[in-house]
Design a protein around this motif. Structure first.
Motif, PDB file in Angstrom:
ATOM      1  N   LEU A 245      -5.366 -33.436 -72.141  1.00 52.80           N
ATOM      2  CA  LEU A 245      -6.236 -33.214 -73.301  1.00 52.80           C
ATOM      3  C   LEU A 245      -5.568 -33.671 -74.601  1.00 52.80           C
ATOM      4  O   LEU A 245      -6.252 -34.064 -75.542  1.00 52.80           O
ATOM      5  CB  LEU A 245      -6.629 -31.737 -73.389  1.00 52.80           C
ATOM      6  N   ASN A 246      -4.219 -33.614 -74.633  1.00 58.95           N
ATOM      7  CA  ASN A 246      -3.506 -33.948 -75.873  1.00 58.95           C
ATOM      8  C   ASN A 246      -2.946 -35.367 -75.901  1.00 58.95           C
ATOM      9  O   ASN A 246      -2.255 -35.733 -76.858  1.00 58.95           O
ATOM     10  CB  ASN A 246      -2.360 -32.960 -76.103  1.00 58.95           C
ATOM     11  N   SER A 247      -3.230 -36.146 -74.845  1.00 57.70           N
ATOM     12  CA  SER A 247      -2.642 -37.494 -74.795  1.00 57.70           C
ATOM     13  C   SER A 247      -3.188 -38.396 -75.916  1.00 57.70           C
ATOM     14  O   SER A 247      -4.355 -38.317 -76.283  1.00 57.70           O
ATOM     15  CB  SER A 247      -2.948 -38.128 -73.435  1.00 57.70           C
ATOM     16  N   ASP A 248      -2.293 -39.246 -76.419  1.00 53.42           N
ATOM     17  CA  ASP A 248      -2.699 -40.200 -77.455  1.00 53.42           C
ATOM     18  C   ASP A 248      -3.103 -41.551 -76.874  1.00 53.42           C
ATOM     19  O   ASP A 248      -3.586 -42.421 -77.593  1.00 53.42           O
ATOM     20  CB  ASP A 248      -1.524 -40.458 -78.426  1.00 53.42           C
ATOM     21  N   ASP A 249      -2.829 -41.731 -75.573  1.00 52.38           N
ATOM     22  CA  ASP A 249      -3.120 -43.023 -74.951  1.00 52.38           C
ATOM     23  C   ASP A 249      -4.620 -43.321 -75.014  1.00 52.38           C
ATOM     24  O   ASP A 249      -5.429 -42.499 -74.578  1.00 52.38           O
ATOM     25  CB  ASP A 249      -2.636 -42.995 -73.483  1.00 52.38           C
ATOM     26  N   PRO A 250      -4.994 -44.456 -75.577  1.00 52.32           N
ATOM     27  CA  PRO A 250      -6.429 -44.752 -75.736  1.00 52.32           C
ATOM     28  C   PRO A 250      -7.201 -44.761 -74.415  1.00 52.32           C
ATOM     29  O   PRO A 250      -8.361 -44.344 -74.369  1.00 52.32           O
ATOM     30  CB  PRO A 250      -6.452 -46.134 -76.383  1.00 52.32           C
ATOM     31  N   ARG A 251      -6.536 -45.192 -73.313  1.00 52.05           N
ATOM     32  CA  ARG A 251      -7.240 -45.210 -72.022  1.00 52.05           C
ATOM     33  C   ARG A 251      -7.485 -43.793 -71.518  1.00 52.05           C
ATOM     34  O   ARG A 251      -8.510 -43.498 -70.918  1.00 52.05           O
ATOM     35  CB  ARG A 251      -6.410 -46.004 -70.993  1.00 52.05           C
ATOM     36  N   VAL A 252      -6.529 -42.900 -71.788  1.00 47.30           N
ATOM     37  CA  VAL A 252      -6.706 -41.495 -71.391  1.00 47.30           C
ATOM     38  C   VAL A 252      -7.786 -40.851 -72.251  1.00 47.30           C
ATOM     39  O   VAL A 252      -8.670 -40.148 -71.763  1.00 47.30           O
ATOM     40  CB  VAL A 252      -5.371 -40.707 -71.522  1.00 47.30           C
TER      41      VAL A 252
END
Ligand code: ATP
Ligand code: MG
Length: 279
Positions: A245-252
């Protein structure tokens, strides 16, 4: 002695499943295609791990390798202390007793009642008397909220109830692990929530370990302790639900925001349509 290399001592904190550097290459008319390029993650006892990713990302392929339905090209899959990659069919069958599988199509036999469907694995794998089997089946149906469906045919119950009946069959022998491929495929949000609640019940009340392939973000929020997100054959993210939920990865982020859902849902609807045609 060769067998010893397949086993290792188990402590409670050891993962019940360890996937180590698994690759899978399929031959195609256009040459070999590497669908999984080195997948590594662990599943601890009593946790729910969701396998996520876009359509065609290799989720079902990974699940099939984890249940020994198809072989990995390389790598190891440890289940309850034994590496199943390269294992003989006889040993694989012994390992398969440890887990139940809920396939996308559910696959109840239409000519048998719900009760007879759930009784199948008990009849196949045990020598219990028919009266005992009947009691075991009723307990399982009760567990998934389907006591009243014992004598009904699959065609006489709803899609959500069919899915729950298939789950009752998957857990008929009280497996340690349950694998699910898109358990809410084709279900409305209410039936989806009911399946998610059952998945959580199996974990909290029965101590089972769940491995769930899904693209439904709402389900992920409800059931996941950990997530493994695949992207183009690699692990894009392996971590807790919060990590996802907190990932910064654009694909995530795309996946978390539901933008991948539409694509996956479409392909899934198409593949269930194809499966329906084949029945
Ligand atoms: N038996 C096979 N032979 C050749 N290619 C295959 C085979 N099985 C799967 N593939 C290919 O491997 C890739 C991954 O397929 P897989 O079914 O594992 O994806 P998925 O992540 O489960 O997708 P979906 O969300 O649509 O169910 C796809 O490109 C598919 O065409
Ligand atoms: Mg799939």
């Amino acid at each position: 002695m060769a067998d010893d290399s397949r086993k290792r001592s188990q402590s409670n904190s050891a993962p019940i499943i360890s996937v180590k550097n698994v690759t899978k290459t399929f031959p195609t008319p256009h040459g070999p295609v590497e669908v999984l390029k080195g997948i590594t993650f662990d599943v601890k006892r009593g946790e729910t791990v969701c396998v996520l990713g876009g359509s065609g990302g290799g989720k079902s392929t990974l699940l099939k390798i984890m249940i020994g339905a198809i072989p990995a090209t390389s790598g190891e899959v440890w289940i309850d202390g034994e590496n199943i990659v390269g294992m003989k069919e006889r040993d694989l069958n012994r390992i398969r007793r440890k887990f139940g599988v809920l396939f996308q199509s559910g696959a109840l036999l239409n000519s048998m009642t719900v009760g007879e469907n759930v009784a199948l694995p008990i009849e196949m794998h045990t020598k219990q008397a028919p009266e005992t089997i009947e009691i075991m089946v009723k307990v399982k149906l009760e567990q998934v909220g389907l006591r009243a469906a014992f004598d009904l045919l699959p065609s006489e119950i709803s899609g959500g109830m069919q899915k729950r009946a298939a789950l009752a069959r998957a857990i008929a022998l009280d497996p340690k692990i349950v694998f699910y491929d898109e358990p809410s495929a084709g279900l409305d949000p209410i039936a989806t929530a009911a399946i998610d609640e059952l998945i959580n019940d199996l974990k909290t009340k029965m101590g089972m370990t769940n491995v769930v392939v899904t693209h439904v973000m709402e389900s992920v929020r409800r059931i996941a302790d950990k997530v493994v997100m695949l992207d183009k054959g690699n692990v894009l993210l392996y971590g807790t639900l919060d990590d996802l939920l907190n990932s910064d990865d654009p694909r995530v982020r795309k996946f978390v925001n539901g933008e991948v859902d539409a694509l996956a849902a479409e392909s899934e609807a198409y593949s269930s349509f194809l499966q329906d045609l084949m029945v």
